[in-house]
Design a protein around this motif. Structure first.
Motif, PDB file in Angstrom:
ATOM      1  N   VAL A  49       0.820  -1.337  -0.084  1.00  0.00           N
ATOM      2  CA  VAL A  49       0.031   0.081  -0.041  1.00  0.00           C
ATOM      3  C   VAL A  49       0.662   1.320  -0.126  1.00  0.00           C
ATOM      4  O   VAL A  49       2.139   1.025   0.390  1.00  0.00           O
ATOM      5  N   ARG A  50       0.333   2.325  -0.259  1.00  0.00           N
ATOM      6  CA  ARG A  50       1.097   3.606  -0.529  1.00  0.00           C
ATOM      7  C   ARG A  50       0.415   4.767   0.220  1.00  0.00           C
ATOM      8  O   ARG A  50      -0.716   4.753   0.436  1.00  0.00           O
ATOM      9  N   LYS A  51       1.289   5.981   0.333  1.00  0.00           N
ATOM     10  CA  LYS A  51       0.637   7.098   0.950  1.00  0.00           C
ATOM     11  C   LYS A  51       0.145   7.931  -0.169  1.00  0.00           C
ATOM     12  O   LYS A  51       0.291   7.410  -1.348  1.00  0.00           O
ATOM     13  N   SER A  52      -0.269   8.915   0.019  1.00  0.00           N
ATOM     14  CA  SER A  52      -1.226   9.833  -0.983  1.00  0.00           C
ATOM     15  C   SER A  52      -0.172  10.217  -2.019  1.00  0.00           C
ATOM     16  O   SER A  52      -0.617  10.271  -3.166  1.00  0.00           O
ATOM     17  N   ASP A  53       0.948  10.325  -1.763  1.00  0.00           N
ATOM     18  CA  ASP A  53       2.206  10.937  -2.522  1.00  0.00           C
ATOM     19  C   ASP A  53       2.603   9.664  -3.153  1.00  0.00           C
ATOM     20  O   ASP A  53       3.473   9.854  -4.202  1.00  0.00           O
ATOM     21  N   GLY A  54       2.233   8.321  -3.061  1.00  0.00           N
ATOM     22  CA  GLY A  54       2.813   7.472  -3.759  1.00  0.00           C
ATOM     23  C   GLY A  54       4.023   6.632  -3.166  1.00  0.00           C
ATOM     24  O   GLY A  54       4.459   5.601  -3.810  1.00  0.00           O
ATOM     25  N   THR A  55       4.379   7.220  -2.070  1.00  0.00           N
ATOM     26  CA  THR A  55       5.562   6.405  -1.523  1.00  0.00           C
ATOM     27  C   THR A  55       5.159   5.394  -0.581  1.00  0.00           C
ATOM     28  O   THR A  55       3.776   5.081  -0.328  1.00  0.00           O
ATOM     29  N   HIS A  56       6.189   4.373  -0.225  1.00  0.00           N
ATOM     30  CA  HIS A  56       5.827   3.180   0.386  1.00  0.00           C
ATOM     31  C   HIS A  56       5.177   3.348   1.783  1.00  0.00           C
ATOM     32  O   HIS A  56       5.409   4.279   2.466  1.00  0.00           O
ATOM     33  N   LEU A  57       4.311   2.615   2.192  1.00  0.00           N
ATOM     34  CA  LEU A  57       3.584   2.710   3.505  1.00  0.00           C
ATOM     35  C   LEU A  57       3.354   1.227   4.160  1.00  0.00           C
ATOM     36  O   LEU A  57       2.963   0.414   3.302  1.00  0.00           O
ATOM     37  N   LEU A  58       3.434   1.309   5.464  1.00  0.00           N
ATOM     38  CA  LEU A  58       3.010   0.217   6.256  1.00  0.00           C
ATOM     39  C   LEU A  58       2.226   0.663   7.097  1.00  0.00           C
ATOM     40  O   LEU A  58       2.587   1.392   8.136  1.00  0.00           O
ATOM     41  N   ASP A  59       0.778   0.562   7.079  1.00  0.00           N
ATOM     42  CA  ASP A  59      -0.267   0.988   7.678  1.00  0.00           C
ATOM     43  C   ASP A  59      -1.562   0.056   7.745  1.00  0.00           C
ATOM     44  O   ASP A  59      -1.936  -0.515   6.828  1.00  0.00           O
ATOM     45  N   ALA A  60      -2.008  -0.176   9.175  1.00  0.00           N
ATOM     46  CA  ALA A  60      -3.036  -1.162   9.049  1.00  0.00           C
ATOM     47  C   ALA A  60      -4.245  -0.892   8.547  1.00  0.00           C
ATOM     48  O   ALA A  60      -4.806  -1.540   7.963  1.00  0.00           O
ATOM     49  N   ASP A  61      -4.572   0.448   8.701  1.00  0.00           N
ATOM     50  CA  ASP A  61      -6.042   0.883   8.186  1.00  0.00           C
ATOM     51  C   ASP A  61      -5.916   1.099   6.520  1.00  0.00           C
ATOM     52  O   ASP A  61      -6.865   0.402   5.861  1.00  0.00           O
ATOM     53  N   ALA A  62      -4.923   1.128   6.147  1.00  0.00           N
ATOM     54  CA  ALA A  62      -4.698   1.076   4.692  1.00  0.00           C
ATOM     55  C   ALA A  62      -4.515  -0.216   4.117  1.00  0.00           C
ATOM     56  O   ALA A  62      -5.345  -0.472   2.931  1.00  0.00           O
TER      57      ALA A  62
END
Length: 259
Positions: A49-62
């Motif tokens: 999953v990604r942040k709004s800017d397209g960068t890498h994300l580790l986030d449970a909700d996402a």
């Protein structure tokens, strides 16, 4: 021989729409990609999953949003595997925390990230024990044969809650130009190397299909997708992740490895 399975890794944590307009970044795009790849022959999707800017994300909700969207498209016909990959951004503790918060169907775990040194062995063993209790399927990512040896050592020491944990051999990640060849698999399978009963192959570069097909002929399973490669076997740019799945599914079917 058991039927070879195909996993699709459609986005990874680095490539963006500038690399290819069909790289799925949102939950809706991941869901559509999952359906297309299921129809093409994939049985598991490896999700970043990604942040709004397209960068890498580790986030449970996402992750929960992505999983819900994919499930709405494919039901239970596809295994959904989340990544815990750090990409140099997250600590081992943060990687472990997101897996436990999401409690996914499956999760990939990079050995070199989660156990950078011996001080992290206990936390890694605890994570695997938790995954076994919670019925979360692990897959250990191994970038070089030395890591396979280290994982086998952990198994011998009783650190792995699973009798025979699934592994993924990654070809070409740390080569010049991130390219790979089928022969890159051979050191993982040498006679003096440890054996894992369920192993898969992914490969960086345009020879991805050749690499995973060679792996399948030797008893492994295949992972393909835009995370590692954008090109079809004919050398043309793929229009979608499903194109890459179809190429490998066709090759495996002609070799009698798919029914």
């Amino acid at each position: 021989m058991p039927e070879t399975t195909i996993t699709v890794a459609p986005n990874g944590g680095r490539r963006t729409k500038q690399d290819h307009p069909a790289i799925p970044l949102t939950a809706a795009e991941l869901a559509r990609t999952a359906r297309e790849c299921l129809e093409a022959g994939a049985s598991m999707i490896h999700v970043h999953v990604r942040k709004s800017d397209g960068t890498h994300l580790l986030d449970a909700d996402a992750y929960r949003s992505a999983i819900a969207a994919i499930r709405a498209e494919v039901g239970d016909r596809m295994v959904i595997q989340i990544t815990s990959e750090a990409l140099g951004v997250y600590s081992p503790a943060e990687q472990i925390a997101v897996v436990k918060a999401v409690r996914p169907q499956a999760a990939s775990l990079a050995l070199r990230e989660l156990v950078p040194d011996a001080s992290h062995e206990a936390a890694f063993a605890d994570l695997l024990a938790w995954m076994q209790r919670e019925d979360v399927l692990p897959q250990i990512i191994l970038y070089e044969p030395a890591e396979a040896i280290r994982l086998a050592e952990y198994r011998q020491r009783g650190l792995l809650a699973f009798d025979d944990v699934p592994v993924l051999y990654v070809l070409g990640r740390y080569t010049v130009g991130q390219t790979s060849a089928p022969t890159d698999l051979l050191p993982f399978l040498a006679l003096d190397m440890p054996r894992f009963s369920h192993w898969s192959v992914c490969a960086f570069g345009r020879d991805e299909a050749a690499c995973v097909t060679a792996g399948a002929l030797l008893g492994g399973h295949a992972r393909v997708g835009f995370e590692n490669n954008l090109y079809r076997v004919n050398g043309h740019l793929a229009a979608s992740n499903a194109d890459l799945v179809r190429d490998v599914e066709s090759a495996l079917r002609h070799l009698g490895l798919r029914r």
